[in-house]
Write an enzyme that holds these catalytic residues in place. Structure first.
Site, PDB file in Angstrom:
ATOM      1  N   TYR A 148       2.954 -14.875  25.458  1.00  0.00           N
ATOM      2  CA  TYR A 148       4.215 -14.238  25.078  1.00  0.00           C
ATOM      3  C   TYR A 148       4.028 -12.726  25.154  1.00  0.00           C
ATOM      4  O   TYR A 148       3.042 -12.187  24.659  1.00  0.00           O
ATOM      5  CB  TYR A 148       4.607 -14.644  23.653  1.00  0.00           C
ATOM      6  CG  TYR A 148       5.869 -13.994  23.149  1.00  0.00           C
ATOM      7  CD1 TYR A 148       7.112 -14.313  23.709  1.00  0.00           C
ATOM      8  CD2 TYR A 148       5.834 -13.061  22.105  1.00  0.00           C
ATOM      9  CE1 TYR A 148       8.279 -13.719  23.231  1.00  0.00           C
ATOM     10  CE2 TYR A 148       6.999 -12.472  21.637  1.00  0.00           C
ATOM     11  CZ  TYR A 148       8.224 -12.797  22.198  1.00  0.00           C
ATOM     12  OH  TYR A 148       9.372 -12.216  21.734  1.00  0.00           O
ATOM     13  N   ASP A 243      -2.326  -7.333  27.660  1.00  0.00           N
ATOM     14  CA  ASP A 243      -1.411  -7.197  26.522  1.00  0.00           C
ATOM     15  C   ASP A 243      -2.205  -7.415  25.243  1.00  0.00           C
ATOM     16  O   ASP A 243      -2.604  -8.528  24.919  1.00  0.00           O
ATOM     17  CB  ASP A 243      -0.269  -8.221  26.667  1.00  0.00           C
ATOM     18  CG  ASP A 243       0.740  -8.130  25.524  1.00  0.00           C
ATOM     19  OD1 ASP A 243       0.506  -7.368  24.569  1.00  0.00           O
ATOM     20  OD2 ASP A 243       1.774  -8.833  25.615  1.00  0.00           O
ATOM     21  N   LYS A 271       2.150  -4.014  16.836  1.00  0.00           N
ATOM     22  CA  LYS A 271       1.729  -4.630  15.566  1.00  0.00           C
ATOM     23  C   LYS A 271       0.852  -3.704  14.690  1.00  0.00           C
ATOM     24  O   LYS A 271       1.391  -2.824  14.048  1.00  0.00           O
ATOM     25  CB  LYS A 271       1.111  -5.992  15.848  1.00  0.00           C
ATOM     26  CG  LYS A 271       2.182  -6.915  16.482  1.00  0.00           C
ATOM     27  CD  LYS A 271       1.878  -8.386  16.503  1.00  0.00           C
ATOM     28  CE  LYS A 271       3.138  -9.175  16.864  1.00  0.00           C
ATOM     29  NZ  LYS A 271       3.200  -9.720  18.198  1.00  0.00           N
TER      30      LYS A 271
HETATM   31  C1  LIG Z   1       4.321  -9.683  19.281  1.00  0.00           C
HETATM   32  C2  LIG Z   1       3.946  -9.585  20.696  1.00  0.00           C
HETATM   33  C3  LIG Z   1       4.739  -8.910  21.640  1.00  0.00           C
HETATM   34  C4  LIG Z   1       6.108  -8.400  21.316  1.00  0.00           C
HETATM   35  O1  LIG Z   1       6.102  -7.396  20.363  1.00  0.00           O
HETATM   36  P1  LIG Z   1       7.473  -7.072  19.573  1.00  0.00           P
HETATM   37  O2  LIG Z   1       7.133  -5.870  18.758  1.00  0.00           O
HETATM   38  O3  LIG Z   1       7.784  -8.297  18.770  1.00  0.00           O
HETATM   39  O4  LIG Z   1       8.514  -6.808  20.596  1.00  0.00           O
HETATM   40  C5  LIG Z   1       4.241  -8.748  22.917  1.00  0.00           C
HETATM   41  N1  LIG Z   1       3.049  -9.240  23.266  1.00  0.00           N
HETATM   42  C6  LIG Z   1       2.268  -9.923  22.401  1.00  0.00           C
HETATM   43  C7  LIG Z   1       0.941 -10.437  22.845  1.00  0.00           C
HETATM   44  C8  LIG Z   1       2.698 -10.135  21.092  1.00  0.00           C
HETATM   45  O5  LIG Z   1       1.942 -10.850  20.245  1.00  0.00           O
END
Ligand SMILES: *Cc1c(COP(=O)(O)O)cnc(C)c1O
Length: 440
Positions: A148, A243, A271
């Site tokens: 994701y 990511d 995060k």
């Molecule tokens: C949470 C997450 C996102 C998206 O971040 P948001 O601040 O919710 O838009 C993208 N990549 C990874 C791996 C994530 O865990």
């Protein structure tokens, strides 16, 4: 501590009111408890490793706002820094000191040479893709099923029916044209990657992957998968985007990079680096980042990017996240994994626990006979989901807040103490019994 009554009256009332004005009553889908049933708890406060809902029930928090609260809730130094920043004004639309210092902190901790701040992980991955396409002049993107990357249109794609096909929209509202340049492959599958490059090599701008996936449950890369991806990209003139929105500054001082050391062309963060405020970033090699406006021609912008409150919270959090903190997180996580295993073993519940540093998740597999490591999205999907739901609710009733889905990582904070671990241990004994009562 954390004796929880089953009174959820005020949460239920708020959920009704929320449902009247907001689709599904929540502002992000997983919060709605659809996967586990029941009334989502509306939180009123947090302190250290605990969160307390509007009915006064207190829980040991193993979600940590889905990662950001590395130090626990309302950490006194973060709170003080934020309060001081707020009292000076909340946004100017000009550069400020805190964003420079946060940028320096990120560059010091990770292999990125330059970084651009944004407000969400979604924005970070979206911008990294645009930059990769702008810098390479190519259109196609490779992503992996079960990874994701936020709700970026082009990344909300599912695999097509063939082995190597272009993606199909993963949700209504995303057009086929938008996902036509997205190739979705099974995670940890080198042969699929090789085949995709054989077919589309000179059209692929980038491969994007979670550094160590946590959004299908914790499914780490096996057999040097990241190094393979980096090399394959390099050989084909494509960029490797790692990511680390979930793993960055959580698993080690840098993130998963601190574990496998594979150097990506571009990275995304979020995060933890916002300390509970909306802040995220993407960064990478200086020559690539030079393509971004105003230095280069790839446009990217944000009214609240580098917001002084968010950057203060993130910077203070990162400065407090020392080697000792990461050692403590590792130790707490190992203890929790051991407690889970002991409780489930005692009741004869089949499970697989996987971890990526201090991130871990528990898969409620049908049977452990012949069960191997879970390597991809299909593997993660083979779970007895009603068993997780029963386990989740028993934990909740006993004062432990877990992610309300079987496809999520559990997040620890440095604030978890022995009392909290004792609460979790007691809860686990009940939850394991509840899980055992659910037949395959
Ligand atoms: C949470 C997450 C996102 C998206 O971040 P948001 O601040 O919710 O838009 C993208 N990549 C990874 C791996 C994530 O865990």
């Amino acid at each position: 501590m954390a004796a929880v009554s089953d009174n959820t009256e005020l949460s239920a009332t708020l959920f009704d009111r929320a449902s009247a004005v907001t689709p599904g009553g929540v502002n992000s889908p997983v919060r709605a408890f659809r996967a586990v049933g029941g009334v989502p708890r509306f939180m009123a406060s947090g302190d250290g490793c605990h969160i307390t809902d509007v009915d006064g029930n207190t829980y040991v928090d193993l979600v940590c706002s889905w990662g950001p609260m590395l130090l626990g809730h309302a950490h006194p130094e973060v709170t003080a820094a934020v309060q001081a920043a707020v009292s000076r004004g909340t946004s100017y639309g000009t550069p400020t000191r805190a964003e420079v210092e946060l940028g320096e902190e990120i560059v010091a901790r990770t292999p990125v040479e330059k970084v651009r701040l944004v407000s969400s992980g979604t924005e970070a991955t979206m911008s990294a893709l645009r930059l990769a396409r702008g810098a390479t002049g190519r259109a196609k993107i490779v992503k992996f099923a079960g990874c994701y990357h936020g709700h970026v249109d082009a990344l909300l794609a599912q695999a097509g029916s063939g082995v190597i096909t272009l993606g199909i929209p993963g949700t209504p509202g995303v057009t086929e044209a938008t996902t036509a340049d997205t190739i979705v492959l099974p995670y940890n599958d080198k042969a699929a990657v090789t085949e995709a490059f054989a077919q589309y090599g000179d059209q692929i701008a980038a491969v994007i992957t979670e550094a160590s996936p946590g959004n299908m449950g914790v499914v780490p890369p096996v057999d040097n998968f990241n190094a393979f991806l980096a090399r394959t990209c390099k050989d084909n003139g494509a960029l490797f985007i790692s990511d680390e929105v979930m793993t960055g500054f959580r698993i080690t001082k840098s993130g998963w990079y601190g574990v496998d050391g594979v150097e990506p062309d571009l990275m995304t963060f979020g995060k933890v680096m916002g300390g509970g405020f909306p802040a995220a970033a993407f960064g990478g090699r200086a020559d690539l980042m030079a393509h971004l406006a105003p230095e280069g021609s790839v446009y990217q912008a944000g009214t609240l990017s580098g917001n002084p409150i968010a950057t203060t919270a993130g910077l203070t959090t990162l400065r407090l996240a020392t080697d000792e903190v990461y050692a403590r997180l590792d130790e707490t996580s190992a203890t929790l994994q051991r407690l889970v295993a002991t409780a489930l073993d005692k009741e004869g519940v089949p499970y697989v626990i996987q971890n990526a540093g201090n991130l871990f998740s528990v898969f409620f597999v049908e049977s452990t006979e012949g069960q191997q490591q879970i390597r991809d999205f299909a593997g993660a999907g083979a779970q007895v989901l009603p068993r997780f739901a029963a386990f989740f609710h028993a934990m909740l009733d006993a004062g432990v807040y877990l992610p309300p889905s079987a496809f999520e990582a559990w997040f620890v904070s440095a604030a978890i103490d022995d009392d909290a671990l004792a609460t979790v241990e007691t809860a686990l004994a009940m939850a394991a019994r509840a899980a055992a009562a659910v037949k395959n």
